[in-house]
Scaffold this active site. Structure first.
Site, PDB file in Angstrom:
ATOM      1  N   ASP A  40       0.839  -1.199   0.000  1.00  0.00           N
ATOM      2  CA  ASP A  40       0.000   0.000   0.000  1.00  0.00           C
ATOM      3  C   ASP A  40       0.874   1.250   0.000  1.00  0.00           C
ATOM      4  O   ASP A  40       1.967   1.245   0.568  1.00  0.00           O
ATOM      5  CB  ASP A  40      -0.909  -0.042   1.246  1.00  0.00           C
ATOM      6  CG  ASP A  40      -2.051   0.940   1.142  1.00  0.00           C
ATOM      7  OD1 ASP A  40      -2.318   1.460   0.039  1.00  0.00           O
ATOM      8  OD2 ASP A  40      -2.690   1.192   2.181  1.00  0.00           O
ATOM      9  N   ASN A  88     -10.434  -2.523  -6.141  1.00  0.00           N
ATOM     10  CA  ASN A  88      -9.597  -1.618  -6.946  1.00  0.00           C
ATOM     11  C   ASN A  88     -10.254  -1.225  -8.280  1.00  0.00           C
ATOM     12  O   ASN A  88      -9.848  -0.255  -8.908  1.00  0.00           O
ATOM     13  CB  ASN A  88      -8.212  -2.221  -7.222  1.00  0.00           C
ATOM     14  CG  ASN A  88      -7.307  -2.243  -6.000  1.00  0.00           C
ATOM     15  OD1 ASN A  88      -6.418  -3.065  -5.886  1.00  0.00           O
ATOM     16  ND2 ASN A  88      -7.537  -1.322  -5.066  1.00  0.00           N
TER      17      ASN A  88
HETATM   18  C1  FPP Z   1      -1.307   0.234  -3.465  1.00  0.00           C
HETATM   19  O1  FPP Z   1      -1.044   1.563  -3.674  1.00  0.00           O
HETATM   20  C2  FPP Z   1      -0.995  -0.708  -4.521  1.00  0.00           C
HETATM   21  C3  FPP Z   1      -1.857  -1.309  -5.418  1.00  0.00           C
HETATM   22  C4  FPP Z   1      -3.192  -0.804  -5.798  1.00  0.00           C
HETATM   23  C5  FPP Z   1      -1.516  -2.537  -6.065  1.00  0.00           C
HETATM   24  C6  FPP Z   1      -0.601  -2.416  -7.235  1.00  0.00           C
HETATM   25  C7  FPP Z   1       0.719  -2.832  -6.853  1.00  0.00           C
HETATM   26  C8  FPP Z   1       1.778  -2.651  -7.607  1.00  0.00           C
HETATM   27  C9  FPP Z   1       1.711  -1.992  -8.947  1.00  0.00           C
HETATM   28  C10 FPP Z   1       3.053  -3.162  -7.103  1.00  0.00           C
HETATM   29  C11 FPP Z   1       3.616  -4.204  -7.996  1.00  0.00           C
HETATM   30  C12 FPP Z   1       3.064  -5.532  -7.842  1.00  0.00           C
HETATM   31  C13 FPP Z   1       3.391  -6.635  -8.580  1.00  0.00           C
HETATM   32  C14 FPP Z   1       2.866  -7.959  -8.159  1.00  0.00           C
HETATM   33  C15 FPP Z   1       4.256  -6.582  -9.793  1.00  0.00           C
HETATM   34  P1  FPP Z   1      -2.256   2.582  -3.587  1.00  0.00           P
HETATM   35  O2  FPP Z   1      -2.538   3.063  -4.957  1.00  0.00           O
HETATM   36  O3  FPP Z   1      -3.403   1.943  -2.881  1.00  0.00           O
HETATM   37  O4  FPP Z   1      -1.629   3.708  -2.710  1.00  0.00           O
HETATM   38  P2  FPP Z   1      -2.410   4.819  -1.850  1.00  0.00           P
HETATM   39  O5  FPP Z   1      -3.086   4.077  -0.727  1.00  0.00           O
HETATM   40  O6  FPP Z   1      -1.309   5.699  -1.373  1.00  0.00           O
HETATM   41  O7  FPP Z   1      -3.372   5.498  -2.766  1.00  0.00           O
END
Ligand code: FPP
Length: 260
Positions: A40, A88
């Site tokens: 996160d 998401n």
């Molecule tokens: C959280 O950040 C992350 C995600 C929504 C998932 C996506 C993850 C990646 C791209 C990392 C790479 C993963 C792999 C398996 C290659 P957020 O957008 O929720 O952050 P915020 O809470 O600060 O908005």
């Protein structure tokens, strides 16, 4: 005392162990078999720097690569990463589509290294709703790596913990209807066996980055006795050393599984 010709790295105080020392320290103690991670903070990492949120996801991919390598180097049996939750989909459309292609491309580009490291990739989640090309791309990597016998990398993608339980209960209900199982026979083991990755042991440690104290619908059944660790570090800043520190903290805990 400083040894001539050596210099302490600038990003950490001299008395804190570095990555190699941490690795040696944690290797000397029993390791968790399975570590799960809620990655996160990508969006906040980007916003803090005045970048678009997707820039945070790109950096997040680099952090994920480093953590997969670190987990494998350490010798973990299973690493589960929460890459995309069913919630998401509620993000802005352009962020979702960028995330989709980013995840697909990164999984695809990691194939040679997964093979070299003998790592098996598995995808957890519902296929329904995922663009066919993205799902096929991931399944191909899962298929190519299916006989690898080293670490298992589980990627929770279009994953929801409640959905997983709904799917498990539906499968059990179908067995009851078929007369294979009586309702009163249903045990925890039956439910465990109906989950997406039934053979995988429950996580010993769940790490969540960016300071949020939530489990966010992740592995709800499996984390009943899992040790939780929340770190304020935003995911793009999470490093191999951070993984080793998390494991070291786990090793210092006493697990009672509800006993004394
Ligand atoms: C959280 O950040 C992350 C995600 C929504 C998932 C996506 C993850 C990646 C791209 C990392 C790479 C993963 C792999 C398996 C290659 P957020 O957008 O929720 O952050 P915020 O809470 O600060 O908005």
């Amino acid at each position: 005392m400083a040894v001539k010709g050596t210099r302490a790295p600038v990003d950490r105080p001299v008395d804190q162990p570095g990555e190699a020392e941490l690795l040696e320290l944690v290797r000397a103690q029993p390791l968790p078999r399975h570590v799960a991670v809620i990655m996160d903070g990508n969006g906040r990492w980007a916003t803090q720097r005045g970048f678009p949120r997707v820039a945070g996801h790109r950096e997040g991919v680099k952090a994920a690569r480093a953590v997969v390598r670190a987990a494998d180097t350490l010798g973990l049996g299973y690493l589960t990463l929460y890459a995309f939750s069913t919630e998401n989909w509620n993000r802005p459309e352009d962020e979702v589509s960028t995330l989709m292609s980013l995840l697909e491309r990164s999984v695809h580009s990691e194939l040679p290294e997964l093979m070299a490291r003998n790592v098996r990739l598995r995808v957890l989640g519902r296929a329904n709703g995922v663009p066919a090309g993205v799902r096929r791309g991931m399944e191909r990597v899962a298929h190519e790596t299916r006989n690898n016998t080293g670490m298992q990398l589980l990627m929770a993608f279009n994953y929801g913990g409640r959905d997983e339980l709904v799917d498990a209960f539906r499968a059990l209900a179908a067995r009851v209807r078929a007369g294979e199982l009586a309702p009163e026979e249903i045990s925890e083991a039956h439910i465990g066996q109906a989950l997406y990755a039934a053979d995988v042991p429950d996580p010993d440690l769940l790490v969540r980055t960016s300071g949020e104290m939530r489990v966010s619908n992740f592995l709800l059944w499996q984390i009943a006795y899992t040790e939780l660790l929340v770190t304020p570090t935003l995911w793009p800043d999470f490093s191999a050393a951070d993984l080793y520190r998390a494991v070291a903290e786990f090793q210092g805990r006493t697990r009672r599984f509800g006993g004394v």
